[in-house]
Structures are given as C-alpha cells and as structure tokens.
Design an enzyme around this catalytic site. Structure first.
Site, PDB file in Angstrom:
ATOM      1  N   ASP A 120       0.851  -1.204   0.000  1.00  0.00           N
ATOM      2  CA  ASP A 120       0.000   0.000   0.000  1.00  0.00           C
ATOM      3  C   ASP A 120       0.882   1.249   0.000  1.00  0.00           C
ATOM      4  OD1 ASP A 120      -2.290  -1.573   0.107  1.00  0.00           O
ATOM      5  OD2 ASP A 120      -2.311  -1.609   2.299  1.00  0.00           O
ATOM      6  N   LYS A 124      -0.013  10.018   1.930  1.00  0.00           N
ATOM      7  CA  LYS A 124       0.205  11.210   2.764  1.00  0.00           C
ATOM      8  C   LYS A 124       1.536  11.114   3.515  1.00  0.00           C
ATOM      9  CE  LYS A 124      -4.607  12.342   3.443  1.00  0.00           C
ATOM     10  NZ  LYS A 124      -5.782  11.690   3.955  1.00  0.00           N
ATOM     11  N   TYR A 197      -1.979  -8.178  -8.065  1.00  0.00           N
ATOM     12  CA  TYR A 197      -1.841  -6.768  -8.455  1.00  0.00           C
ATOM     13  C   TYR A 197      -0.923  -6.611  -9.659  1.00  0.00           C
ATOM     14  CZ  TYR A 197      -4.455  -4.467  -4.719  1.00  0.00           C
ATOM     15  OH  TYR A 197      -5.467  -3.995  -3.916  1.00  0.00           O
TER      16      TYR A 197
HETATM   17  N1  SAM Z   1       0.761  -8.602  -2.371  1.00  0.00           N
HETATM   18  C1  SAM Z   1      -0.542  -8.668  -3.008  1.00  0.00           C
HETATM   19  C2  SAM Z   1      -0.415  -8.473  -4.514  1.00  0.00           C
HETATM   20  O1  SAM Z   1       0.661  -8.043  -4.960  1.00  0.00           O
HETATM   21  O2  SAM Z   1      -1.357  -8.797  -5.232  1.00  0.00           O
HETATM   22  C3  SAM Z   1      -1.520  -7.670  -2.365  1.00  0.00           C
HETATM   23  C4  SAM Z   1      -1.196  -6.220  -2.533  1.00  0.00           C
HETATM   24  S1  SAM Z   1      -2.306  -5.151  -1.637  1.00  0.00           S
HETATM   25  C5  SAM Z   1      -2.144  -3.622  -2.411  1.00  0.00           C
HETATM   26  C6  SAM Z   1      -1.416  -4.901  -0.113  1.00  0.00           C
HETATM   27  C7  SAM Z   1      -1.814  -5.861   0.989  1.00  0.00           C
HETATM   28  O3  SAM Z   1      -0.966  -5.642   2.119  1.00  0.00           O
HETATM   29  C8  SAM Z   1      -3.255  -5.658   1.502  1.00  0.00           C
HETATM   30  O4  SAM Z   1      -3.926  -6.899   1.487  1.00  0.00           O
HETATM   31  C9  SAM Z   1      -3.070  -5.119   2.914  1.00  0.00           C
HETATM   32  O5  SAM Z   1      -4.110  -5.487   3.791  1.00  0.00           O
HETATM   33  C10 SAM Z   1      -1.733  -5.712   3.307  1.00  0.00           C
HETATM   34  N2  SAM Z   1      -1.012  -4.929   4.327  1.00  0.00           N
HETATM   35  C11 SAM Z   1      -0.783  -3.594   4.312  1.00  0.00           C
HETATM   36  N3  SAM Z   1      -0.131  -3.198   5.402  1.00  0.00           N
HETATM   37  C12 SAM Z   1       0.074  -4.320   6.156  1.00  0.00           C
HETATM   38  C13 SAM Z   1       0.679  -4.561   7.398  1.00  0.00           C
HETATM   39  N4  SAM Z   1       1.209  -3.568   8.128  1.00  0.00           N
HETATM   40  N5  SAM Z   1       0.722  -5.823   7.869  1.00  0.00           N
HETATM   41  C14 SAM Z   1       0.170  -6.843   7.159  1.00  0.00           C
HETATM   42  N6  SAM Z   1      -0.432  -6.673   5.956  1.00  0.00           N
HETATM   43  C15 SAM Z   1      -0.483  -5.427   5.459  1.00  0.00           C
END
Ligand code: SAM
Length: 215
Positions: A120, A124, A197
């Site tokens: 993610d 910000k 993704y």
């Molecule tokens: N890695 C996958 C892909 O490439 O298709 C998913 C990408 S998605 C944009 C990012 C994932 O990271 C989300 O499912 C989110 O809930 C998880 N995530 C974000 N911050 C995290 C954290 N601090 N600890 C565990 N998971 C996290």
C-alpha cells in the site's frame, strides 16, 4: 487491499489448520522450524493479499518454508480458500497480523527472504512510517533477517519505489538489483511469479519496478 467485512471470516480463520493463530504465534518466535518440522529456510511475504504469489512459490519450492502475512481477515480468507485446495503443501502457513509486530513473532536470523509485493502506498507524508519499505519497517526486517538475508520489493507505483530507494540509502542497506521495467528484463523475469496486483497493473501497461536489497 481491504475487502468488505465478510461475516464469519474470523471464525473460519480461527478453525483453519493452515493458520498459526494469534494466541500462539508469539510462542513460535525463534522456533518456527518446529512448526514446519524441518530446518529448511523460511521466507515470508508481508501483505500477501489473496496469496497467489506465496502459494505458487511454496508449490515450486518444497524444500523451502513460507509464511504469508496479511493484516485483514477478509483478505486472508481469500488466500485460505486457495490454500485449502492444496492440502499436500506442507511448507506454507498464514498469519493474520500487522507487520509492525514482526520482531515479536520471528527471532533474530530466523528469516531468509522477505517479499513485499505491491505494498500500500500510503500517499500522505504523515503516513510514511506505515509504508512497508520505510526505514521503520527496514529496522524491523533487520531484526529477523539472516545476515545474508534479502528483501525483494515489486511495485508499479513509481512514487513508492523512489521513496523506497531513498529509505534503503538512508538505512544503509545495499541495493543489489534494481529495475524500473521488470517485465522487459529477460534475466530478472526468469522464475518471476505474478501477484494479483502485478497481473492487473501490468495488463494496463504500467511498468513494474523491482529491487532486491540486503544489509
Ligand atoms: N501482495 C498482493 C499483490 O501483490 O497482489 C496484495 C497487494 S495489496 C495492495 C497490499 C496488501 O498488504 C493488503 O492486502 C493489505 O491489507 C496488506 N497490508 C498492508 N499493510 C500491512 C501490514 N502492516 N501488515 C500486514 N499486511 C499489510
């Protein structure tokens, strides 16, 4: 990625034999080899989403162990649905946890590779610390990675990738591999496993960036 809350997702996860549960995961710190029943190297994916990448990786490498980490139950549930169709995989477990707590769950030198895929962006400035390739997270990875351990990061978000390059330098890590167009790099594409993704954004024509870093 945040899916709509799915009723019963917490209960389904709590009942799954493929998840190491919140009440016991901290007890495994330093002893993850006992979970897998062997001393094979352990790699983790932080923010695995629906889990396609780590599930395929585990299938391709039965002599290595894998842990997929996801913060949200509704998303982990999707990974679990896929996992349950592959009961023969004995080298893959999932954790529902926030990656901020990684040093409480894995011991020093316990992890060989950390995969960050399409993390993610937290656009910000005040949320920079939440970005998974931030210096704050690199300090957490430093606590659990083997001395020769590596972090592999892929994204189509050039702003996040440039931020990561700055953080790597600031934290004193080494940039071993860096490309701004992975899908046109024949060498680096060998064995590349597409994430959900990655498939979506590369099919829209976005170039994919990748770095591999070490200390
Ligand atoms: N890695 C996958 C892909 O490439 O298709 C998913 C990408 S998605 C944009 C990012 C994932 O990271 C989300 O499912 C989110 O809930 C998880 N995530 C974000 N911050 C995290 C954290 N601090 N600890 C565990 N998971 C996290």
């Amino acid at each position: 990625m945040r899916l709509r809350n799915i009723p019963g997702s917490r209960e389904t996860i709590a009942a799954s034999e493929f998840v190491v549960h919140e009440d016991v995961m901290r007890e495994k710190k330093g002893n993850w080899n006992t979970v897998f029943g062997n001393d094979n190297p352990i790699s983790i994916e932080v923010g695995m989403g629906k889990g396609r990448f780590i599930t395929e990786l585990a299938g391709q490498n039965p002599d290595k162990n894998y842990v997929g980490i996801e913060k949200y139950s509704s998303v982990l549930l999707r990974a679990l649905e896929k996992r349950e169709t592959l009961p023969e995989l004995t080298n893959l477990y999932f954790l529902r946890m926030d990656a901020e707590d990684l040093p409480e769950v894995f011991g020093k030198n316990e992890v060989s590779t950390i995969y960050l895929n399409f993390s993610d962006p937290w656009p910000k400035d005040r949320h920079a610390k939440r970005r998974l390739p931030s210096r704050e997270f690199l300090a957490r990875y430093d606590q659990i990675l083997k001395p020769e351990g590596k972090v592999e990061f892929k994204t189509d978000n050039r702003g996040l990738f440039d931020f990561a390059l700055e953080e790597v330098k600031e934290a004193g890590w080494k940039l071993e591999v860096c490309t701004f167009d992975l899908h046109h790099d024949e060498e680096l594409m060998k064995g590349n496993i597409m994430t959900e993704y990655e498939e979506r954004f590369s099919s829209q024509g976005n170039p994919i960036c990748k770095m591999i870093i070490s200390r």
